[in-house]
Each structure stands twice: as C-alpha cells, then as structure tokens.
Design a protein around this motif. Structure first.
Motif, PDB file in Angstrom:
ATOM      1  N   LYS A   1     -27.300 -14.588 -25.451  1.00 27.86           N
ATOM      2  CA  LYS A   1     -26.619 -13.538 -24.936  1.00 27.86           C
ATOM      3  C   LYS A   1     -25.719 -13.832 -23.573  1.00 27.86           C
ATOM      4  N   LYS A   2     -26.096 -15.174 -23.126  1.00 27.41           N
ATOM      5  CA  LYS A   2     -25.625 -15.797 -21.866  1.00 27.41           C
ATOM      6  C   LYS A   2     -24.116 -16.161 -22.342  1.00 27.41           C
TER       7      LYS A   2
ATOM      8  N   HIS B   1     -32.340 -14.905 -25.011  1.00 23.73           N
ATOM      9  CA  HIS B   1     -31.540 -15.083 -23.739  1.00 23.73           C
ATOM     10  C   HIS B   1     -30.207 -15.966 -23.763  1.00 23.73           C
TER      11      HIS B   1
END
Length: 76
Positions: free
Chosen positions: A24-25, A21
C-alpha cells in the motif's frame, strides 16, 4: 520484447514492512522510517505474530529477531 528497469539497492532504501503495508505504500503517501521507527515497527509485528503463530503451529525463534535487528542497525 519487455523492457526491464534495473533498480539499484541502497542501504538507505531498506525498510522491513509486512506484505500488506508494503503493497500500500508509495513515495507520495509514505515517509521513510527512522531506525527507531523501524525497530518499533518490527517489534510490534513480532508481538502480533507471537499471538497468531501458535494457531498455525509456527514456532518463533528469538535468535532470528536478534540477528535481524543487529543487521538492520549495521545497515542504517
């Protein structure tokens, strides 16, 4: 010669995310977690890990999670 940008660390910039995560942020697609969202996220990730950990011979310690949550509340 390479230029290295120095970034300051601020407690309000702290988020604990899984590697997938976090990779991808970015500032355009991610709204920061509230403390309640952060705690719910960590608890969900830990629940998932309790399913997978035995397959890898990993033992999870509840003391570590309790310490993490305590420190996170202090920072927020």
């Amino acid at each position: 010669m390479y230029s290295i940008k120095k970034h300051k660390s601020y407690p309000d910039n702290l988020q604990i995310l899984s590697n997938a995560h976090n990779g991808k942020k970015n500032k355009y697609n991610w709204t920061r977690f509230s403390i309640d969202d952060q705690i719910a996220y960590i608890e969900a990730v830990i629940r998932l890990q309790t399913i997978v950990a035995p397959k890898f011979g990993i033992e999870l310690e509840s003391k570590v999670l309790e310490s993490l949550m305590s420190r996170l509340r202090e920072v927020f």
